[in-house]
Design an enzyme around this catalytic site. Structure first.
Site, PDB file in Angstrom:
ATOM      1  N   PRO A   1       0.884  -1.285   0.098  1.00 43.90           N
ATOM      2  CA  PRO A   1       0.119   0.007   0.091  1.00 43.90           C
ATOM      3  C   PRO A   1       0.824   1.428  -0.033  1.00 43.90           C
ATOM      4  CG  PRO A   1      -0.080  -1.002   2.210  1.00 43.90           C
ATOM      5  CD  PRO A   1       0.746  -1.799   1.234  1.00 43.90           C
ATOM      6  N   ASP A   2       0.198   2.255  -0.415  1.00 39.78           N
ATOM      7  CA  ASP A   2       0.962   3.575  -0.375  1.00 39.78           C
ATOM      8  C   ASP A   2       0.688   4.197   1.069  1.00 39.78           C
ATOM      9  OD1 ASP A   2      -1.703   4.695  -0.704  1.00 39.78           O
ATOM     10  OD2 ASP A   2      -0.996   5.809  -2.666  1.00 39.78           O
ATOM     11  N   PHE A   3       1.020   5.491   1.323  1.00 39.61           N
ATOM     12  CA  PHE A   3       0.655   5.997   2.664  1.00 39.61           C
ATOM     13  C   PHE A   3      -0.670   6.862   2.904  1.00 39.61           C
ATOM     14  CE2 PHE A   3       4.937   4.983   2.505  1.00 39.61           C
ATOM     15  CZ  PHE A   3       5.325   4.212   3.583  1.00 39.61           C
TER      16      PHE A   3
ATOM     17  N   CYS B   1      21.077  -3.202  15.470  1.00 38.26           N
ATOM     18  CA  CYS B   1      20.721  -3.067  16.796  1.00 38.26           C
ATOM     19  C   CYS B   1      20.829  -1.693  17.623  1.00 38.26           C
ATOM     20  CB  CYS B   1      21.537  -4.084  17.519  1.00 38.26           C
ATOM     21  SG  CYS B   1      21.479  -3.906  19.448  1.00 38.26           S
TER      22      CYS B   1
ATOM     23  N   CYS C   1      24.040  -1.963  20.319  1.00 37.83           N
ATOM     24  CA  CYS C   1      25.311  -2.214  19.959  1.00 37.83           C
ATOM     25  C   CYS C   1      25.793  -1.590  18.579  1.00 37.83           C
ATOM     26  CB  CYS C   1      25.661  -3.663  20.127  1.00 37.83           C
ATOM     27  SG  CYS C   1      25.114  -4.705  18.899  1.00 37.83           S
TER      28      CYS C   1
ATOM     29  N   CYS D   1      18.756  -8.141  19.192  1.00 38.42           N
ATOM     30  CA  CYS D   1      20.026  -8.658  18.698  1.00 38.42           C
ATOM     31  C   CYS D   1      20.439  -9.735  19.734  1.00 38.42           C
ATOM     32  CB  CYS D   1      20.900  -7.322  19.090  1.00 38.42           C
ATOM     33  SG  CYS D   1      22.738  -7.537  19.321  1.00 38.42           S
TER      34      CYS D   1
ATOM     35  N   CYS E   1      22.971  -8.601  22.499  1.00 40.30           N
ATOM     36  CA  CYS E   1      22.807  -7.599  23.541  1.00 40.30           C
ATOM     37  C   CYS E   1      21.812  -8.452  24.360  1.00 40.30           C
ATOM     38  CB  CYS E   1      22.092  -6.527  23.038  1.00 40.30           C
ATOM     39  SG  CYS E   1      23.455  -5.300  22.277  1.00 40.30           S
TER      40      CYS E   1
ATOM     41  N   GLY F   1       4.814   8.647  -8.467  1.00 38.95           N
ATOM     42  CA  GLY F   1       4.216   7.700  -7.495  1.00 38.95           C
ATOM     43  C   GLY F   1       4.236   8.379  -6.127  1.00 38.95           C
TER      44      GLY F   1
ATOM     45  N   ASN G   1       1.643  10.493 -11.982  1.00 40.34           N
ATOM     46  CA  ASN G   1       0.918   9.833 -10.906  1.00 40.34           C
ATOM     47  C   ASN G   1      -0.433   9.768 -10.860  1.00 40.34           C
ATOM     48  OD1 ASN G   1       1.806   9.826  -7.766  1.00 40.34           O
ATOM     49  ND2 ASN G   1       0.391  11.439  -7.416  1.00 40.34           N
ATOM     50  N   LYS G   2      -1.036   8.890 -10.159  1.00 41.48           N
ATOM     51  CA  LYS G   2      -2.558   8.620 -10.178  1.00 41.48           C
ATOM     52  C   LYS G   2      -3.343   9.643  -9.821  1.00 41.48           C
ATOM     53  CE  LYS G   2      -3.873   5.611  -6.929  1.00 41.48           C
ATOM     54  NZ  LYS G   2      -4.999   5.249  -5.928  1.00 41.48           N
TER      55      LYS G   2
HETATM   56  P1  OAD Z   1       1.957   8.695  -0.654  1.00 42.94           P
HETATM   57  O1  OAD Z   1       1.076   7.898  -0.080  1.00 42.94           O
HETATM   58  O2  OAD Z   1       1.801  10.162   0.269  1.00 42.94           O
HETATM   59  O3  OAD Z   1       1.622   9.059  -1.697  1.00 42.94           O
HETATM   60  C1  OAD Z   1       1.574   8.074  -2.931  1.00 42.94           C
HETATM   61  C2  OAD Z   1       1.218   8.760  -4.275  1.00 42.94           C
HETATM   62  O4  OAD Z   1       1.096   7.671  -5.116  1.00 42.94           O
HETATM   63  C3  OAD Z   1      -0.311   9.170  -4.248  1.00 42.94           C
HETATM   64  O5  OAD Z   1      -0.345  10.473  -4.723  1.00 42.94           O
HETATM   65  C4  OAD Z   1      -1.040   8.212  -5.170  1.00 42.94           C
HETATM   66  O6  OAD Z   1      -1.931   9.020  -6.028  1.00 42.94           O
HETATM   67  C5  OAD Z   1      -0.007   7.868  -6.125  1.00 42.94           C
HETATM   68  N1  OAD Z   1      -0.130   6.433  -6.568  1.00 42.94           N
HETATM   69  C6  OAD Z   1      -0.538   5.276  -5.872  1.00 42.94           C
HETATM   70  N2  OAD Z   1      -0.727   4.185  -6.807  1.00 42.94           N
HETATM   71  C7  OAD Z   1      -0.120   4.598  -7.913  1.00 42.94           C
HETATM   72  C8  OAD Z   1       0.110   4.047  -9.044  1.00 42.94           C
HETATM   73  N3  OAD Z   1      -0.118   2.703  -9.305  1.00 42.94           N
HETATM   74  N4  OAD Z   1       0.460   4.783  -9.991  1.00 42.94           N
HETATM   75  C9  OAD Z   1       0.915   5.943 -10.115  1.00 42.94           C
HETATM   76  N5  OAD Z   1       0.625   6.645  -8.967  1.00 42.94           N
HETATM   77  C10 OAD Z   1       0.189   5.876  -7.555  1.00 42.94           C
HETATM   78  O7  OAD Z   1       3.545   8.244  -0.602  1.00 42.94           O
HETATM   79  P2  OAD Z   1       4.769   8.907  -0.693  1.00 42.94           P
HETATM   80  O8  OAD Z   1       4.735  10.489  -1.420  1.00 42.94           O
HETATM   81  O9  OAD Z   1       5.783   8.050  -1.213  1.00 42.94           O
HETATM   82  O10 OAD Z   1       8.061   7.745   4.886  1.00 42.94           O
HETATM   83  O11 OAD Z   1       4.985   9.387   1.043  1.00 42.94           O
HETATM   84  C11 OAD Z   1       6.405   9.873   1.223  1.00 42.94           C
HETATM   85  C12 OAD Z   1       6.655   9.379   2.748  1.00 42.94           C
HETATM   86  O12 OAD Z   1       5.600   9.273   3.779  1.00 42.94           O
HETATM   87  C13 OAD Z   1       7.021   7.751   2.843  1.00 42.94           C
HETATM   88  O13 OAD Z   1       8.324   7.599   2.400  1.00 42.94           O
HETATM   89  C14 OAD Z   1       6.939   7.298   4.066  1.00 42.94           C
HETATM   90  C15 OAD Z   1       5.426   8.311   4.399  1.00 42.94           C
HETATM   91  O14 OAD Z   1       5.360   8.792   5.805  1.00 42.94           O
HETATM   92  C16 OAD Z   1       8.428   6.762   5.529  1.00 42.94           C
HETATM   93  O15 OAD Z   1       8.277   5.643   5.491  1.00 42.94           O
HETATM   94  C17 OAD Z   1       9.596   7.332   6.561  1.00 42.94           C
END
Ligand code: OAD
Length: 391
Positions: free
Chosen positions: A128-130, A228, A231, A252, A255, A302, A327-328
C-alpha cells in the site's frame, strides 16, 4: 506586415541590448504589457529573424507570436552565448507549452534524468502507499493514534517498538518481484540516462531491480538492512523478515544476553528506515545540490510530495529543466511542465511504446501492443489522463 522593411539601426540597437543585457532587459524595455500582434511581428523582423518565422501570423494569436519571439531569441546562438541568457534560462522555462511529444524527444536526448519516486511505484505489487484512501495510514485506525505517521516516529518507537512491529508486515516487500516502473528506471540506467533516483521508498526494490548504489538515494532508508539500537551491529534486512511477518520485536542476540527488562528498547533491532525525527542519509545532502544543477529532465513519480525535504527537491532545480509528474492523482499546487495522470506502469508503457522497440521495458507485464487513451485532464492544464484501452 510581411511587406515591412526592418530598420537596420533599430536592429543594431535591439541586438546590442539583447546580447549585452539579456532577454529580461529586452522584454522590459521593448515589450509593453499591452503590445499588439503587429508590433510583436515588427519586433521579430527588427531583430533580424526571417519573415518565414511569422509568415502565417494572421492565424496566430498574440500569445503565440510572443512565444515565437521568445523562442527565436532563446535559440539565437549570438544571444545564447551571453551571460544574461543563462541567468534568464535558469528561471524561465523556454517551453511553457511542454507536451507529450516534447517529453518523448527529451527522453531520447536527455543524459541526466533525475527520478524522484514514492510509494505509488510499488502499489501494483500489493504494497500500500501511505496517504491514499486505502493506503497504510487509513488502515491504522485501530491503533487510535492521533497521527498515523507516529508509527514511523523515532520517539514513539523508543517508547514502544511493538507498535511499529504490529504493522511493519503490511509494507514488507514481496520476494523477487518489482513493478514495470522499477524496470523503467533500470532501463534509464541501462541507457546511460539516469543521473539519480531519489526514492522515498523503504521496500528496497530499486536495489533488487538492479539500480546501482551510485545511482540510488534511498532518502528514507530501507528494509535492506537493520541495526541493533544498543550495540549498532548491522544485519542484512531479510534476517528480521520472519519476525516482521509474525509481528514480533526482533532483538540482537549479543545484547539479548545482557537484557535489562526495565529498558524496553534494549537490544531491539530496527530496520534502517529513516523515521520521523531521524536525519536523512548523508549521501542525500552531499549529492542533492550538484544533482539539481546538472540534471536535464526531472520525473516525479508515485508520490504525493507531502514529506520534506524530498518534496522541496524540485524547487531547487533550475526552471529551465523540464519537470514531469507521473501519478495517479494530480498535484495541482506544484508547478509541473507536464502531468501524466494514471497508473505509473501504464504511463511508462505508453511512453516507451511511442519511443519504439529499443525502449521496450524488460518486464514480464510489458506488452508492446497495449493501447492507451490519452485525454486532456478535465480540471487542470498541462495535464493528461493516460488510461489503458479495454480489450
Ligand atoms: P503517499 O502515499 O503520500 O503518495 C503516494 C502517491 O502515489 C499518491 O499521490 C497516489 O495517488 C500515487 N499512486 C498510488 N498508486 C499509484 C500507481 N499505481 N501509479 C501512480 N501513482 C500512484 O506516499 P509517498 O509520497 O511515497 O515515510 O510518501 C512519502 C513518505 O511518507 C514515505 O516515504 C513514508 C511516508 O510517511 C517513511 O516511510 C519514513
Amino acid at each position: 506586415i510581411l511587406a515591412y522593411q526592418p530598420d537596420p539601426e533599430l536592429m543594431q540597437y535591439y541586438r546590442n541590448t539583447l546580447v549585452n543585457f539579456g532577454l529580461m532587459k529586452f522584454l522590459k524595455d521593448f515589450v509593453p504589457e499591452r503590445i499588439t500582434k503587429i508590433d510583436l511581428c515588427r519586433l521579430v523582423l527588427n531583430l533580424g529573424y526571417p519573415k518565414e518565422s511569422i509568415s502565417n501570423q494572421r492565424f496566430l494569436t498574440t500569445k503565440q507570436v510572443a512565444g515565437i519571439l521568445v523562442s527565436l531569441i532563446l535559440n539565437d546562438p549570438q544571444v545564447n552565448q551571453s551571460q544574461s541568457y543563462s541567468d534568464f534560462a535558469a528561471y524561465h522555462h523556454p517551453t511553457s507549452d511542454y507536451t507529450i511529444p516534447k517529453l518523448l524527444s527529451d527522453l531520447t536526448s536527455a543524459k541526466k534524468i533525475m527520478v524522484i519516486s514514492g510509494a505509488g511505484i510499488s502499489t501494483s505489487l500489493g504494497i500500500p502507499d501511505f496517504r491514499s484512501f486505502k493506503g497504510l495510514y487509513a488502515q491504522l485506525e485501530h491503533l487510535n493514534l492521533k497521527d498515523p505517521q507516529k508509527v514511523f516516529d523515532m520517539g514513539a518507537f523508543q517508547k514502544d517498538p511493538s507498535i511499529f512491529y504490529s504493522i511493519a508486515h503490511l509494507v514488507l516487500p514481496p520476494e523477487g518481484r518489482f513493478s514495470m516502473l522499477h524496470s523503467f528506471i533500470k532501463l534509464l540506467q541501462d541507457k546511460g540516462k539516469l543521473l539519480r533516483n531519489y526514492t522515498q521508498n523503504i521496500d528496497n526494490l530499486e536495489s533488487r531491480v538492479g539500480i546501482h548504489p551510485d545511482k540510488l538515494i534511498q532518502c528514507h532508508g530501507s528494509f535492506g538492512s537493520a541495526s541493533c539500537l544498543t550495540c549498532s551491529n548491522r544485519f542484512a534486512g531479510h534476517k528480521i523478515f520472519e519476525h516482521i511477518r509474525h509481528q514480533h520485536v526482533p532483538r540482537c542476540s549479543t545484547c539479548w544476553k545482557t537484557i535489562q527488562e526495565a529498558v524496553i528498547i534494549h537490544g531491539v533491532i530496527k530496520p534502517d528506515i529513516t523515521f520521523f525525527g531521524e536525519d536523512l542519509p548523508k549521501k542525500f545532502y552531499r549529492l542533492l545540490e550538484p544533482d539539481c544543477q546538472t540534471c536535464d529532465l526531472v520525473i516525479v513519480v508515485g508520490t504525493s510530495l507531502k514529506v520534506e525535504p524530498v518534496s522541496s527537491i524540485i524547487d531547487k532545480i533550475p526552471r529551465s529543466v523540464p519537470r514531469v509528474l507521473i501519478n495517479k492523482d494530480p498535484i495541482p499546487d506544484r508547478d509541473f511542465d507536464l502531468s501524466l495522470i494514471g497508473l505509473c506502469d501504464d504511463v511508462v508503457c505508453h511512453l516507451t511504446r511511442e519511443l519504439g522497440a529499443s525502449w521496450d521495458i524488460p518486464h514480464p507485464n510489458f506488452v508492446p501492443s497495449t493501447e492507451f487513451t490519452v485525454t486532456p485532464h478535465e480540471l487542470y492544464s498541462k495535464s493528461y489522463n493516460i488510461v489503458k484501452k479495454e480489450t
